[in-house]
Write a protein that holds these residues in place. Structure first.
Motif, PDB file in Angstrom:
ATOM      1  N   MET A 276       0.834  -1.204   0.000  1.00  0.00           N
ATOM      2  CA  MET A 276       0.000   0.000   0.000  1.00  0.00           C
ATOM      3  C   MET A 276       0.868   1.253   0.000  1.00  0.00           C
ATOM      4  O   MET A 276       0.511   2.271  -0.602  1.00  0.00           O
ATOM      5  CB  MET A 276      -0.893  -0.043   1.236  1.00  0.00           C
ATOM      6  N   ALA A 277       2.020   1.179   0.658  1.00  0.00           N
ATOM      7  CA  ALA A 277       2.979   2.292   0.624  1.00  0.00           C
ATOM      8  C   ALA A 277       3.417   2.532  -0.815  1.00  0.00           C
ATOM      9  O   ALA A 277       3.461   3.670  -1.295  1.00  0.00           O
ATOM     10  CB  ALA A 277       4.190   1.969   1.502  1.00  0.00           C
ATOM     11  N   GLU A 278       3.695   1.440  -1.515  1.00  0.00           N
ATOM     12  CA  GLU A 278       4.168   1.548  -2.897  1.00  0.00           C
ATOM     13  C   GLU A 278       3.065   2.088  -3.809  1.00  0.00           C
ATOM     14  O   GLU A 278       3.321   2.884  -4.699  1.00  0.00           O
ATOM     15  CB  GLU A 278       4.604   0.158  -3.367  1.00  0.00           C
ATOM     16  N   ARG A 279       1.839   1.671  -3.573  1.00  0.00           N
ATOM     17  CA  ARG A 279       0.732   2.068  -4.446  1.00  0.00           C
ATOM     18  C   ARG A 279       0.311   3.519  -4.221  1.00  0.00           C
ATOM     19  O   ARG A 279       0.113   4.274  -5.155  1.00  0.00           O
ATOM     20  CB  ARG A 279      -0.469   1.147  -4.211  1.00  0.00           C
ATOM     21  N   LEU A 280       0.201   3.912  -2.976  1.00  0.00           N
ATOM     22  CA  LEU A 280      -0.376   5.235  -2.689  1.00  0.00           C
ATOM     23  C   LEU A 280       0.657   6.334  -2.495  1.00  0.00           C
ATOM     24  O   LEU A 280       0.348   7.515  -2.615  1.00  0.00           O
ATOM     25  CB  LEU A 280      -1.294   5.150  -1.465  1.00  0.00           C
ATOM     26  N   ARG A 281       1.875   5.958  -2.159  1.00  0.00           N
ATOM     27  CA  ARG A 281       2.998   6.904  -2.051  1.00  0.00           C
ATOM     28  C   ARG A 281       2.632   8.161  -1.269  1.00  0.00           C
ATOM     29  O   ARG A 281       2.131   8.094  -0.173  1.00  0.00           O
ATOM     30  CB  ARG A 281       3.498   7.253  -3.452  1.00  0.00           C
ATOM     31  N   SER A 282       2.854   9.311  -1.903  1.00  0.00           N
ATOM     32  CA  SER A 282       2.691  10.563  -1.164  1.00  0.00           C
ATOM     33  C   SER A 282       1.232  10.819  -0.779  1.00  0.00           C
ATOM     34  O   SER A 282       0.944  11.610   0.104  1.00  0.00           O
ATOM     35  CB  SER A 282       3.248  11.729  -1.957  1.00  0.00           C
ATOM     36  N   ARG A 283       0.299  10.121  -1.468  1.00  0.00           N
ATOM     37  CA  ARG A 283      -1.103  10.278  -1.087  1.00  0.00           C
ATOM     38  C   ARG A 283      -1.308   9.893   0.381  1.00  0.00           C
ATOM     39  O   ARG A 283      -2.173  10.410   1.060  1.00  0.00           O
ATOM     40  CB  ARG A 283      -2.000   9.403  -1.968  1.00  0.00           C
ATOM     41  N   LEU A 284      -0.473   8.944   0.848  1.00  0.00           N
ATOM     42  CA  LEU A 284      -0.551   8.516   2.249  1.00  0.00           C
ATOM     43  C   LEU A 284       0.049   9.576   3.173  1.00  0.00           C
ATOM     44  O   LEU A 284      -0.478   9.858   4.253  1.00  0.00           O
ATOM     45  CB  LEU A 284       0.227   7.210   2.440  1.00  0.00           C
ATOM     46  N   LEU A 285       1.158  10.141   2.710  1.00  0.00           N
ATOM     47  CA  LEU A 285       1.856  11.124   3.540  1.00  0.00           C
ATOM     48  C   LEU A 285       0.982  12.352   3.767  1.00  0.00           C
ATOM     49  O   LEU A 285       0.965  12.942   4.849  1.00  0.00           O
ATOM     50  CB  LEU A 285       3.157  11.530   2.825  1.00  0.00           C
ATOM     51  N   ASN A 286       0.212  12.693   2.735  1.00  0.00           N
ATOM     52  CA  ASN A 286      -0.607  13.898   2.821  1.00  0.00           C
ATOM     53  C   ASN A 286      -1.762  13.790   3.805  1.00  0.00           C
ATOM     54  O   ASN A 286      -2.400  14.791   4.123  1.00  0.00           O
ATOM     55  CB  ASN A 286      -1.159  14.258   1.427  1.00  0.00           C
ATOM     56  N   THR A 287      -2.047  12.590   4.282  1.00  0.00           N
ATOM     57  CA  THR A 287      -3.161  12.440   5.221  1.00  0.00           C
ATOM     58  C   THR A 287      -2.803  12.947   6.610  1.00  0.00           C
ATOM     59  O   THR A 287      -3.691  13.160   7.433  1.00  0.00           O
ATOM     60  CB  THR A 287      -3.536  10.953   5.389  1.00  0.00           C
ATOM     61  N   GLY A 288      -1.519  13.084   6.887  1.00  0.00           N
ATOM     62  CA  GLY A 288      -1.108  13.496   8.225  1.00  0.00           C
ATOM     63  C   GLY A 288      -1.182  12.377   9.254  1.00  0.00           C
ATOM     64  O   GLY A 288      -0.926  12.587  10.432  1.00  0.00           O
ATOM     65  N   LEU A 289      -1.510  11.165   8.800  1.00  0.00           N
ATOM     66  CA  LEU A 289      -1.622  10.047   9.742  1.00  0.00           C
ATOM     67  C   LEU A 289      -0.310   9.277   9.889  1.00  0.00           C
ATOM     68  O   LEU A 289      -0.176   8.441  10.773  1.00  0.00           O
ATOM     69  CB  LEU A 289      -2.712   9.074   9.291  1.00  0.00           C
ATOM     70  N   VAL A 290       0.633   9.524   8.987  1.00  0.00           N
ATOM     71  CA  VAL A 290       1.897   8.776   9.009  1.00  0.00           C
ATOM     72  C   VAL A 290       3.101   9.691   8.791  1.00  0.00           C
ATOM     73  O   VAL A 290       2.989  10.748   8.166  1.00  0.00           O
ATOM     74  CB  VAL A 290       1.926   7.668   7.929  1.00  0.00           C
ATOM     75  N   GLU A 291       4.243   9.235   9.295  1.00  0.00           N
ATOM     76  CA  GLU A 291       5.491   9.997   9.137  1.00  0.00           C
ATOM     77  C   GLU A 291       6.380   9.391   8.057  1.00  0.00           C
ATOM     78  O   GLU A 291       7.310  10.023   7.578  1.00  0.00           O
ATOM     79  CB  GLU A 291       6.307   9.983  10.445  1.00  0.00           C
ATOM     80  N   LEU A 292       6.096   8.126   7.718  1.00  0.00           N
ATOM     81  CA  LEU A 292       7.064   7.380   6.925  1.00  0.00           C
ATOM     82  C   LEU A 292       6.353   6.458   5.938  1.00  0.00           C
ATOM     83  O   LEU A 292       5.419   5.748   6.309  1.00  0.00           O
ATOM     84  CB  LEU A 292       7.853   6.520   7.920  1.00  0.00           C
ATOM     85  N   ILE A 293       6.804   6.483   4.679  1.00  0.00           N
ATOM     86  CA  ILE A 293       6.246   5.592   3.654  1.00  0.00           C
ATOM     87  C   ILE A 293       7.423   4.870   3.018  1.00  0.00           C
ATOM     88  O   ILE A 293       8.283   5.507   2.405  1.00  0.00           O
ATOM     89  CB  ILE A 293       5.569   6.399   2.515  1.00  0.00           C
ATOM     90  N   VAL A 294       7.469   3.544   3.141  1.00  0.00           N
ATOM     91  CA  VAL A 294       8.614   2.828   2.575  1.00  0.00           C
ATOM     92  C   VAL A 294       8.118   1.609   1.787  1.00  0.00           C
ATOM     93  O   VAL A 294       7.456   0.723   2.335  1.00  0.00           O
ATOM     94  CB  VAL A 294       9.613   2.390   3.673  1.00  0.00           C
ATOM     95  N   GLY A 295       8.433   1.586   0.503  1.00  0.00           N
ATOM     96  CA  GLY A 295       8.007   0.496  -0.375  1.00  0.00           C
ATOM     97  C   GLY A 295       8.868  -0.755  -0.195  1.00  0.00           C
ATOM     98  O   GLY A 295       9.933  -0.711   0.442  1.00  0.00           O
ATOM     99  N   PRO A 296       8.431  -1.890  -0.776  1.00  0.00           N
ATOM    100  CA  PRO A 296       9.054  -3.195  -0.521  1.00  0.00           C
ATOM    101  C   PRO A 296      10.529  -3.310  -0.908  1.00  0.00           C
ATOM    102  O   PRO A 296      11.214  -4.194  -0.405  1.00  0.00           O
ATOM    103  CB  PRO A 296       8.230  -4.164  -1.376  1.00  0.00           C
ATOM    104  N   ASP A 297      11.016  -2.451  -1.804  1.00  0.00           N
ATOM    105  CA  ASP A 297      12.422  -2.577  -2.211  1.00  0.00           C
ATOM    106  C   ASP A 297      13.339  -1.567  -1.524  1.00  0.00           C
ATOM    107  O   ASP A 297      14.522  -1.468  -1.860  1.00  0.00           O
ATOM    108  CB  ASP A 297      12.552  -2.407  -3.739  1.00  0.00           C
ATOM    109  N   GLU A 298      12.820  -0.830  -0.541  1.00  0.00           N
ATOM    110  CA  GLU A 298      13.607   0.260   0.050  1.00  0.00           C
ATOM    111  C   GLU A 298      13.881   0.071   1.541  1.00  0.00           C
ATOM    112  O   GLU A 298      14.238   1.020   2.238  1.00  0.00           O
ATOM    113  CB  GLU A 298      12.873   1.594  -0.147  1.00  0.00           C
TER     114      GLU A 298
END
Ligand code: SAH
Ligand code: SF4
Ligand code: F3S
Length: 476
Positions: A102-124
């Motif tokens: 879900m981190a990989e799919r939604l990327r910055s869309r997740l960050l913009n919610t203010g609910l999370v500090e960190l988004i890291v996809g499966p290869d990172e």
């Protein structure tokens, strides 16, 4: 690959917890590959001085390793994020991160919610320590680049000691089924070297694991990057290296189910006689639209070949109900296929359109109530078939069971699994424990569970008893 219930990883096996170390709590959603990925993440963080938190309330970092395969999987994460949000007020400085698909799919869309500090996809995941440092300093971070080479081959996953271990042998998927988000969230297919996988399996055996499951979205398209050895070669190499360990794999694709693989499974007693072979639909028109690369006839020919070589091999599948343009006739063809194959079990889903896939553009034209009705018909039929198979073929039969622990429903009973991956419940015995191997006679069964009585406690094979004399394949 099957979507699992949420796994709350309490990480008891953290090697060392520094005094004053930051503590991490990780929750895993989605498939078995995510479970193994969480172990990789824990290994990376542990090597960087992080300790384990038993509960989210005790953690400095809460990580959710997520799934994006269906909309429902993502909804659960949104709910969990909202649930966790008030913890921020109680624990200033708390970092909440989203890992996985879900981190990989939604990327910055997740960050913009203010609910999370960190988004890291499966290869990172290698970047996690650095990103966490930045997050503690107040910088929200995102890393979602997909890699053509990352396999984390050099990282020993930090597993909780147990009897069964997951070993990821390849990452990504190149099949591009038109409904599926996985090629977009996991990237291109890449494989670990055969020798490195065999060495990991050997280490697990030495540590006391009794069973290993080799993981990939399509394990049977595995190729050793250097030698070109295929999945059958890998299975045989593992089976020879640890002749007393049970070896399983997940998931295989019908298109790559070769005669050589079937014959290799038959040749080694320690390769479990269970195949999860997702068919998705019983209609050739739908299979073509899905880009599955086989027809019903070709699929059935593979099933025939499996059964003629291994008459006792258990089979399960995945079905999608209500894919776009699916008619009643297509649906009836799926029911017909279930009746023809008679799977031991199936995982059955309503079609969920995923943005960015080819099928997304074709719309979602099967009304919700029709999808639900078709799914229910599929589930009812499959349950009936599983029940009949268990009554007719399993009751009265002897099975070697690897004991996993107390039964979840009744702790007075033990729970274990047959070679064919069926759950067996039987009464506790003082000489039987987790990791024991026992022979049971099946006395009763439901569609999902076998109930047995203890016939014999078998010797537990231990690493030091391993002898090279048993290296030849046993005739099955
Ligand atoms: N690599 C595996 C499947 C991984 S996803 C394989 O090809 O067999 C696990 C299962 O989820 C799939 O087999 C499919 O049945 C289901 N699935 C995947 N995408 C879906 C979607 N968009 N809607 C509903 N079910 C889906
Ligand atoms: Fe998805 Fe198809 Fe790849 Fe399985 S094989 S992960 S269903 S694209
Ligand atoms: Fe697994 Fe879900 Fe990703 S099934 S690969 S965690 S989308």
């Amino acid at each position: 690959m099957l979507e699992l219930p949420v796994i709350r990883q309490t990480t008891p096996s953290f090697h060392r917890t520094h005094v004053g170390a930051r503590r991490v709590y990780i929750e895993t959603y989605g498939c078995q590959m995510n479970v193994n990925d969480s172990e990789i993440v824990l290994s990376i963080l542990n090597a960087n001085g992080y300790g384990a938190a038993e509960l989210p309330d005790e953690a400095d970092v809460i990580l959710l390793n997520t799934c994006a395969v269906r909309e429902h999987a993502e909804q659960r994460i949104w709910e969990r994020l909202k649930q966790l949000n008030p913890a921020r007020r109680r624990r200033p400085g708390l970092v909440i991160g989203i890992l996985g698909c879900m981190a990989e799919r939604l990327r910055s869309r997740l960050l913009n919610t203010g609910l999370v500090e960190l988004i890291v996809g499966p290869d990172e995941y290698r970047k996690l320590p650095q990103l966490l440092e930045q997050a503690f300093a107040g910088d929200r971070g995102i890393a979602v680049r997909l890699s053509r080479v990352e396999t984390y081959d050099d990282i020993e996953p930090l597993r909780t000691d147990g009897i069964s271990a997951w070993v990821t042998i390849m990452r990504g998927c190149d099949k591009f089924c038109t409904f599926c988000i996985v090629p977009f969230t996991r990237g291109r297919e890449r494989c670990r070297p055969l020798q490195s996988i065999v060495a990991e399996v050997e280490r697990l055996w030495e540590r006391g694991f009794q069973e290993v499951t080799l993981l990939g979205q399509n394990v049977n398209s595995y190729r050793d990057p250097a030698t070109g050895a295929d999945f059958a070669d890998l299975l045989a190499a593992c089976a020879r290296a640890v002749p007393h360990m049970r070896i399983r794999y997940l998931t295989s694709h019908p298109r790559d189910m070769s005669d050589k693989l079937i014959d290799t499974m038959a040749a080694y007693a320690n390769i479990c006689k269970y195949i999860h072979l997702p068919v998705q639909s019983g209609s050739n028109r739908i299979l073509a639209l899905m880009n599955r690369g086989y027809t019903v006839e070709q699929y059935l020919e593979r099933i025939e070949r499996i059964r003629s070589t291994m008459p006792d091999c258990a089979l399960s599948t995945d079905i999608i109900a209500g894919f776009c343009t699916e008619t009643e006739e297509d649906h009836r063809a799926t029911l017909e296929l279930l009746r023809t194959v008679r799977y031991d079990g199936a995982y059955m889903f309503k079609y969920s359109p995923r943005e960015g896939t080819k099928a997304w553009k074709w719309g979602d034209d099967v009304p919700e109530e029709v999808k639900i009705r078709r799914l229910n018909e599929i589930i009812a039929l499959q349950q009936q078939i599983s029940y009949e198979i268990n009554q007719q073929r399993e009751v009265g039969r002897l099975h070697e069971v690897l004991v996993e622990g107390p039964s979840k429903r009744n702790p007075e009973q033990w729970q274990g699994r047959t070679d064919t991956n069926k759950v067996v419940i039987f009464p506790r015995h003082p000489d039987v424990g987790v990791g024991s191997r026992v022979r049971t006679r099946i006395t009763a069964a439901t569609s999902a569970t076998l109930f047995g009585e203890l016939v014999e406690i078998l010797p537990t094979p231990l690493p030091h008893r391993q002898s090279t004399a048993t290296l030849t394949p046993s005739e099955h």
